[in-house]
Design a protein around this motif. Structure first.
Motif, PDB file in Angstrom:
ATOM      1  N   ILE A   1       3.298  -1.100   2.092  1.00  0.00           N
ATOM      2  CA  ILE A   1       1.541  -1.212   1.217  1.00  0.00           C
ATOM      3  C   ILE A   1       1.540  -0.539  -0.155  1.00  0.00           C
ATOM      4  O   ILE A   1       0.978  -1.660  -0.676  1.00  0.00           O
ATOM      5  N   GLY A   2       2.367   0.303  -0.959  1.00  0.00           N
ATOM      6  CA  GLY A   2       1.997   0.396  -1.465  1.00  0.00           C
ATOM      7  C   GLY A   2       3.319  -0.252  -2.906  1.00  0.00           C
ATOM      8  O   GLY A   2       2.421  -0.587  -4.055  1.00  0.00           O
ATOM      9  N   ALA A   3       3.949  -1.047  -2.881  1.00  0.00           N
ATOM     10  CA  ALA A   3       4.739  -1.601  -3.521  1.00  0.00           C
ATOM     11  C   ALA A   3       3.657  -3.325  -3.600  1.00  0.00           C
ATOM     12  O   ALA A   3       3.423  -3.805  -4.407  1.00  0.00           O
ATOM     13  N   ARG A   4       2.760  -3.547  -2.222  1.00  0.00           N
ATOM     14  CA  ARG A   4       2.378  -4.271  -2.072  1.00  0.00           C
ATOM     15  C   ARG A   4       1.199  -4.466  -2.759  1.00  0.00           C
ATOM     16  O   ARG A   4       0.076  -5.211  -4.070  1.00  0.00           O
ATOM     17  N   ILE A   5       0.044  -3.200  -3.191  1.00  0.00           N
ATOM     18  CA  ILE A   5      -1.016  -2.789  -4.299  1.00  0.00           C
ATOM     19  C   ILE A   5      -0.329  -2.827  -5.817  1.00  0.00           C
ATOM     20  O   ILE A   5      -1.413  -3.305  -6.328  1.00  0.00           O
TER      21      ILE A   5
END
Length: 95
Positions: free
Chosen positions: A55-59
């Motif tokens: 999720i952090g990478a996608r953000i």
């Protein structure tokens, strides 16, 4: 509107935004990770750290769905506030 009340309003809104952003970054992913398998099936990763990292990478990559996920608590509260404001603005005078 005085400067003091404007400052208080800005501080209050900033506190709301930061609190709801925290909820979007921490509480929502935890809830999705716990509830998701019952609704969507097993997550294909290696646990919560992998899920949170993805999720952090996608953000960070600017993916709109990830940003929507993070900002969803704030969007929901703002939609509720606008609904209440509109409801109050359209009621007859004196009620």
């Amino acid at each position: 509107m005085s400067t003091g009340s404007l400052k208080n309003k800005v501080l209050r809104e900033t506190a709301w935004f930061l609190g709801l952003l925290f909820a979007g970054l921490v509480v929502v992913p935890i809830a999705i990770y716990w509830i998701g398998p019952q609704l969507l099936g097993k997550f294909g990763g290696y646990g919560f750290a992998d899920f949170y990292g993805s999720i952090g990478a996608r953000i960070r990559s600017g993916e709109p769905a990830a940003w929507f996920l993070v900002l969803s608590p704030n969007l929901a509260i703002q939609a509720l506030r606008l609904t209440v404001f509109g409801w109050r603005a359209t009621r007859p005078a004196g009620t």
